[in-house]
Write a protein that holds these residues in place. Structure first.
Motif, PDB file in Angstrom:
ATOM      1  N   LEU A   1      48.156  35.131  36.199  1.00  0.00           N
ATOM      2  CA  LEU A   1      47.686  36.122  37.184  1.00  0.00           C
ATOM      3  C   LEU A   1      48.276  37.491  36.870  1.00  0.00           C
TER       4      LEU A   1
ATOM      5  N   TYR B   1      48.716  31.045  55.306  1.00  0.00           N
ATOM      6  CA  TYR B   1      49.767  30.952  54.295  1.00  0.00           C
ATOM      7  C   TYR B   1      49.281  30.140  53.091  1.00  0.00           C
ATOM      8  N   GLN B   2      48.683  28.987  53.394  1.00  0.00           N
ATOM      9  CA  GLN B   2      48.256  28.103  52.309  1.00  0.00           C
ATOM     10  C   GLN B   2      47.215  28.774  51.416  1.00  0.00           C
TER      11      GLN B   2
ATOM     12  N   PHE C   1      39.817  35.064  51.743  1.00  0.00           N
ATOM     13  CA  PHE C   1      39.561  34.080  52.794  1.00  0.00           C
ATOM     14  C   PHE C   1      40.728  34.023  53.782  1.00  0.00           C
TER      15      PHE C   1
ATOM     16  N   PRO D   1      38.298  33.826  41.047  1.00  0.00           N
ATOM     17  CA  PRO D   1      39.300  32.885  40.540  1.00  0.00           C
ATOM     18  C   PRO D   1      40.105  33.470  39.388  1.00  0.00           C
ATOM     19  N   GLY D   2      41.421  33.266  39.448  1.00  0.00           N
ATOM     20  CA  GLY D   2      42.298  33.722  38.364  1.00  0.00           C
ATOM     21  C   GLY D   2      42.629  35.195  38.414  1.00  0.00           C
ATOM     22  N   SER D   3      42.201  35.887  39.468  1.00  0.00           N
ATOM     23  CA  SER D   3      42.487  37.321  39.565  1.00  0.00           C
ATOM     24  C   SER D   3      43.060  37.650  40.936  1.00  0.00           C
ATOM     25  N   LEU D   4      43.883  38.682  40.964  1.00  0.00           N
ATOM     26  CA  LEU D   4      44.437  39.105  42.247  1.00  0.00           C
ATOM     27  C   LEU D   4      43.517  40.098  42.938  1.00  0.00           C
ATOM     28  N   ASP D   5      42.642  40.731  42.164  1.00  0.00           N
ATOM     29  CA  ASP D   5      41.743  41.727  42.751  1.00  0.00           C
ATOM     30  C   ASP D   5      40.520  41.050  43.353  1.00  0.00           C
TER      31      ASP D   5
ATOM     32  N   PHE E   1      49.098  32.391  50.003  1.00  0.00           N
ATOM     33  CA  PHE E   1      50.306  32.317  49.189  1.00  0.00           C
ATOM     34  C   PHE E   1      50.351  31.110  48.263  1.00  0.00           C
ATOM     35  N   ALA E   2      49.539  30.104  48.519  1.00  0.00           N
ATOM     36  CA  ALA E   2      49.526  28.966  47.611  1.00  0.00           C
ATOM     37  C   ALA E   2      48.281  28.977  46.735  1.00  0.00           C
ATOM     38  N   SER E   3      47.196  29.545  47.254  1.00  0.00           N
ATOM     39  CA  SER E   3      45.944  29.520  46.493  1.00  0.00           C
ATOM     40  C   SER E   3      45.548  30.891  45.973  1.00  0.00           C
ATOM     41  N   PHE E   4      46.250  31.932  46.376  1.00  0.00           N
ATOM     42  CA  PHE E   4      45.954  33.321  45.972  1.00  0.00           C
ATOM     43  C   PHE E   4      44.586  33.786  46.470  1.00  0.00           C
ATOM     44  N   ASN E   5      43.984  33.031  47.402  1.00  0.00           N
ATOM     45  CA  ASN E   5      42.669  33.411  47.920  1.00  0.00           C
ATOM     46  C   ASN E   5      42.872  34.365  49.103  1.00  0.00           C
ATOM     47  N   PHE E   6      43.264  35.581  48.791  1.00  0.00           N
ATOM     48  CA  PHE E   6      43.579  36.549  49.837  1.00  0.00           C
ATOM     49  C   PHE E   6      42.355  36.924  50.684  1.00  0.00           C
TER      50      PHE E   6
ATOM     51  N   TYR F   1      36.314  36.269  46.608  1.00  0.00           N
ATOM     52  CA  TYR F   1      37.483  35.821  45.851  1.00  0.00           C
ATOM     53  C   TYR F   1      37.077  35.614  44.385  1.00  0.00           C
TER      54      TYR F   1
ATOM     55  N   ALA G   1      45.490  28.424  36.817  1.00  0.00           N
ATOM     56  CA  ALA G   1      45.440  29.707  37.528  1.00  0.00           C
ATOM     57  C   ALA G   1      44.057  29.934  38.131  1.00  0.00           C
TER      58      ALA G   1
END
Lengths: 283, 337
Positions: free
Chosen positions: B87, A240-241, A251, A38-42, A244-249, A36, B321
């Motif tokens: 983001l 979900y948490q 994990f 931080p601050g990125s979707l990738d 969708f809430a932490s963006f930590n896809f 993961y 973020a």
């Protein structure tokens, strides 16, 4: 052999769906092995850290909680559903049978969120149950149903009950009634006839119902989310948490993979435990 | 009859062309969509003759969709929260804004200038809201009042974002959000007072309305909505300030209607439109020259001057973020479970 072209045509959509599911699973698996950022979707590079994090007490506890809630729900649904299924099969009056069937099956036509909100109204501190208990003078302070495992299980039983009843009714309807008559003619009372004939012969339906209820509950989301209020968490809620809430896809994907593995393991154990009952013939 | 069919055919083929000519705005559904449709979009269409189409969805759903459509965005304009906007920006989904094309943006408050890519559209606060009818002797002058033993198992907070209470705990421990670790022990001491964690706005409203959790760390706009529905909620701004939240607007990179998008954003910052948004949602205008109804302006959580903006607890959106996942994980491991 002439049926082969039709077979191919009919199986092609299923094969395409299967391909889609496999592709999605590979994507989830691939994400679970990425870091993961931080601050990125990738996601970052490949790592096993996510799987190591699963060993933290919180996640182990949520996994155990999930299995526990699934087991409680499956058993409770069986206890509530068996008498209903029995009545459904044995009631002679067609009108009463239809009414019972409608009552049992209706929850299937409501969305999970609607069903769960109705349970919030019933289980809340100022809800139906507490209001009745207070009105009868049985309690002074409201009984806490919301945000407890008990409350979550009650609502989940409502979700799984229709499927359980349908499966049990299918199993019970296949029992040849001559067996019961034979038992009675040999002097067995209704209870003994039920315990020695009906119950053992309905075991395939019981196993199918319990296994389905267990597997279905494993993916429960809205009910534990709303009734549990963050206090009772199942794996789906954590996914979900984190996603969708932490963006930590990454994990969140790891939790999905672990959840899937746990489901397969638990259902395999259930199947092994149920093997002695599989050869029981209903008729 | 032939003419009728030809006319119908012409209508059918022209309809998609008209839809393509519209400006597409991505925003949350429900009252948020309605808010923008009834204020900004209405004025924008009246002035330009260009209609506005809306794509609605949850914060992360819309982010994921735009990520998949990178380079050929589904929308021209996106509304999202300030930290989620980062983001989008970090992923190269937002256009760098040319503020010279948004004359009304000169009046933006300093805090609403989030980044070169996204600007504040309106603001709100997360603060203490409580049911005075259920908590007779409760007084909330400071955030530290939430730690009162009398509030044991009475408090609810959002489960999707613990940044507010994390920033407050840090503040009460003489630190700030960037050094949030210093507030960890303080926050752990609040654990007995939490009864539930709400999932969304509707869940928050249900918990307060039913009295299940008579005190909440609540979104001011939600509290005002519930007050409007007859729920007796008292909203207070603690002496340390409330936690500032800013919803932002941006132009999607690759939008083929960038000029119209700039016009739309300029309309958003029209002082009258901003006053309307404050009136309808009881939020704070992002510009300082909005003529807000005095009755609205005096509400707790509505601020109209630069000094009022500065009194709030402002968590840097970029830091938020980057830290949200870490905060959320720590909160789940140490407070929620």
């Amino acid at each position: 052999m002439n049926q082969q072209p039709f077979l191919r045509i009919f199986t092609t959509p299923a094969a395409l769906c299967a391909l889609g599911f496999v592709a999605a699973m590979v994507a989830v698996l691939q994400y679970s092995l990425r870091a993961y950022v931080p601050g990125s979707l990738d996601p970052g590079g490949f790592t096993l850290t996510n799987f190591a994090d699963l060993l933290k007490p919180l996640y182990a506890r949520v996994f155990l909680n999930t299995v526990w809630i699934c087991a409680l729900t499956a058993v409770s649904t069986l206890l509530v559903g068996y008498p209903l299924a029995y009545a459904l099969v044995h009631i002679e009056n067609p009108l009463a049978k239809s009414a019972l069937l409608v009552i049992v099956v209706t929850p299937l036509f409501l969305g999970e969120v609607v069903r769960t909100y109705s349970w919030i109204i019933v289980l809340g501190n100022n809800g139906f149950i507490n209001s009745v208990l207070r009105g009868l003078g049985l309690i002074e302070q409201p009984v806490q149903f919301m945000f407890t495992t008990f409350g979550v299980v009650i609502a989940l039983v409502h979700v799984t009950l229709p499927v359980m009843v349908i499966m049990l009714a299918a199993g019970l309807s296949h029992i040849d009634r001559d067996y019961l008559r034979a038992a009675e003619s040999l002097g067995a009372g209704p209870i003994r006839a039920f315990l020695t004939v009906t119950l053992p012969l309905s075991m395939p339906g019981v196993i199918a119902g319990v296994t389905t209820a267990f597997a279905w509950t494993f993916s429960a989301f809205a009910t534990p989310q709303l009734i549990g209020g963050g206090r009772v968490n199942m794996i789906s809620n954590l996914v979900y948490q984190l996603g969708f809430a932490s963006f930590n896809f990454p994990f969140a994907a790891t939790l999905c993979v672990a959840g899937l593995a746990l489901t397969i393991a638990t259902l395999s154990i259930l199947r092994l435990a149920a093997r002695p009952f599989e050869n029981i013939e209903a008729h | 009859m032939v003419r009728f069919w030809l006319a119908l055919f012409a209508l059918l083929i022209s309809a998609p062309v008209q839809a393509q000519d519209k400006l597409v705005v991505s925003i949350w559904g429900g009252s948020w969509r309605d808010l923008v449709a009834e204020t900004v979009a209405k004025k924008f269409t009246a002035e330009t003759g260009v209609g506005v189409d809306f794509i609605t969805g949850g914060t992360i759903d819309r982010l994921n969709k735009e990520k998949l459509a990178k380079g050929n965005p589904e929308s021209d304009i996106t509304f999202t929260t300030s930290h989620v906007g980062w983001l989008y920006a970090n992923d190269g989904l937002f256009e760098t804004l040319d503020t010279s094309k948004i004359p009304n943006a000169t009046n933006l408050s300093e805090e609403a200038r989030i980044s070169p890519y996204h600007l504040g559209a309106w603001a709100y606060v997360y603060t203490i809201g409580y049911r005075a009818d259920l908590l007779k002797d409760a007084k909330f002058e400071s955030w530290s009042d939430l730690w009162s033993p009398e509030l044991k198992a009475k408090l609810a907070a959002p489960d999707f974002d613990p940044s507010h209470i994390i920033a407050v705990s840090a503040l009460l421990s003489d630190a700030d959000a960037a050094h949030w670790e210093k507030g960890q022990d303080k926050l752990k001491a609040l654990k007995p007072n939490f009864k539930a964690f709400y999932t969304n706005d509707a869940n928050s409203q249900q918990l307060l309305a039913s009295g299940e959790t008579p005190v909440q760390i609540v979104l001011s706009m939600n509290a005002y909505y519930m007050i409007g529905q007859g729920v007796p909620i008292t909203l207070v701004i603690p002496k340390e300030g409330a936690v500032l939240g800013i919803d932002t607007v941006a132009i999607m990179k690759g939008s083929k209607k960038a000029e119209l998008a700039y016009k739309f954003i300029d309309t958003l910052y029209d002082p009258e439109i901003q006053a309307d948004i404050a009136r309808l949602k009881k939020g704070s205008p992002a510009v300082l020259n909005a003529k807000v109804d005095p009755e609205i302006a005096k509400l707790p959580g509505v601020f109209t001057t630069a000094a009022q903006w500065k009194q709030q607890i402002n968590i840097d959106a970029k830091l938020r973020a980057e830290k949200t996942a870490e905060w959320r994980k720590w909160f789940a491991e140490n407070i929620m479970n």
